[in-house]
Design an enzyme around this catalytic site. Sequence first.
Site, PDB file in Angstrom:
ATOM      1  N   ASN A 124       4.236   6.618  -3.292  1.00 28.13           N
ATOM      2  CA  ASN A 124       5.274   6.017  -3.677  1.00 28.13           C
ATOM      3  C   ASN A 124       6.444   6.995  -3.999  1.00 28.13           C
ATOM      4  OD1 ASN A 124       4.603   3.191  -3.759  1.00 28.13           O
ATOM      5  ND2 ASN A 124       3.519   3.189  -5.357  1.00 28.13           N
ATOM      6  N   ASP A 176       3.901  -0.430  -0.439  1.00 26.97           N
ATOM      7  CA  ASP A 176       3.460  -2.049  -0.314  1.00 26.97           C
ATOM      8  C   ASP A 176       2.952  -2.089   1.130  1.00 26.97           C
ATOM      9  OD1 ASP A 176       4.185  -2.658  -2.901  1.00 26.97           O
ATOM     10  OD2 ASP A 176       6.164  -3.733  -2.154  1.00 26.97           O
ATOM     11  N   GLU A 190      -3.343   0.208  -7.012  1.00 28.91           N
ATOM     12  CA  GLU A 190      -3.930   0.600  -5.701  1.00 28.91           C
ATOM     13  C   GLU A 190      -5.498   0.431  -5.538  1.00 28.91           C
ATOM     14  OE1 GLU A 190      -3.512   4.303  -8.128  1.00 28.91           O
ATOM     15  OE2 GLU A 190      -2.650   2.152  -7.951  1.00 28.91           O
ATOM     16  N   ASP A 207     -10.214   2.977  -4.403  1.00 29.03           N
ATOM     17  CA  ASP A 207      -9.061   3.341  -5.067  1.00 29.03           C
ATOM     18  C   ASP A 207      -8.695   4.241  -3.897  1.00 29.03           C
ATOM     19  OD1 ASP A 207      -7.615   3.822  -7.825  1.00 29.03           O
ATOM     20  OD2 ASP A 207      -7.108   5.511  -6.593  1.00 29.03           O
ATOM     21  N   ILE A 208      -6.957   3.937  -3.546  1.00 27.65           N
ATOM     22  CA  ILE A 208      -6.439   4.748  -2.398  1.00 27.65           C
ATOM     23  C   ILE A 208      -5.811   5.978  -3.115  1.00 27.65           C
ATOM     24  CG2 ILE A 208      -4.120   4.802  -1.054  1.00 27.65           C
ATOM     25  CD1 ILE A 208      -4.462   1.883  -0.951  1.00 27.65           C
TER      26      ILE A 208
END
Length: 312
Positions: free
Chosen positions: A195, A204, A231, A187-188
């Site tokens: 964002n 993106d 993500e 997971d980022i």
Amino acid sequence: MDASPDERFDRVTRLAARIYDADVAFIGLVDGQFQSLISLNTDALGRNVPRRDSVCNMIVESGQPMVVGDLKTDPRLAGHPLVPHLTLRFYAGAPLVAEPDLVLGTLCVMKREPGDQETFDLGPLLDLAAIAANEIAQWKLNLELKQISETDSLTGLPNRRIFDDAFERAIRRARRTAQTVSFLMIDIDHFKALNDLAGHQTGDKVLSQMGRLLSAMPRRPLDTLARIGGEEFALILPDTDGAGARIVAEGILEKLRQAAIIHPAGGLVSASIGGASQTGAAACASDLYFAADMALYEAKRGGRGRYSDKAG
């Protein structure tokens, strides 16, 4: 070998049993270690056996059909480890040939009583084996087309539907082979802030970069990498224990550090990874997923940009 039962193959074994009035008919596929019966008309045989202990392996290695009038007395099978445990005596098998030098497995018929191998008509068995091999080739093509249609357009990785299918196959493989399957959730970190600060176009771009980075990592043919939502990415590692999963996870974190992707909130983009492993009959998709999810939560709580693991 770990796909769900398929009526196309069951039709072939039913026909083979009827044509030869056989007590047993089956289609067996092989990999480097095991023979797995993907279609079997009886419970008289086990579905999985080590390849070296399989009579069918003689056909796979030679690429030629084989007929044995009596398994108990044929000199070709003297000392074979499986034969003394069989209640069946007659055996005939034909190779499933995918390419001139590639045999995927066999189509076989067996009977309780010995038979005459000299008068046995191999013709129908060879024809049915060719049909089975064609069905396997068509199944593979359909699977590849399905994978193309189920690829995440942003990252080029398989999407959640492909992941779900691969996850179930990996669990079935672990149960069949008594090996360990490991699962990583990636997971980022701070993706919402990314964002919010830089816009979804930048988000993106980071997802695309992450997809390329993960795709470039070394993987084996059975490993499955996917974007499973937002993500979040996932990596399924069949035949891999917890220590092996940790090596893979640490390699991903190091590659991400080396990529030095700038985060708009300051510093570099990082990721947290949660992992879990299960072995053999204990493997369960929902439990393994939950354990990896809990490990991911611990990695986040522990400061992010790190790996944590749990028992499945």
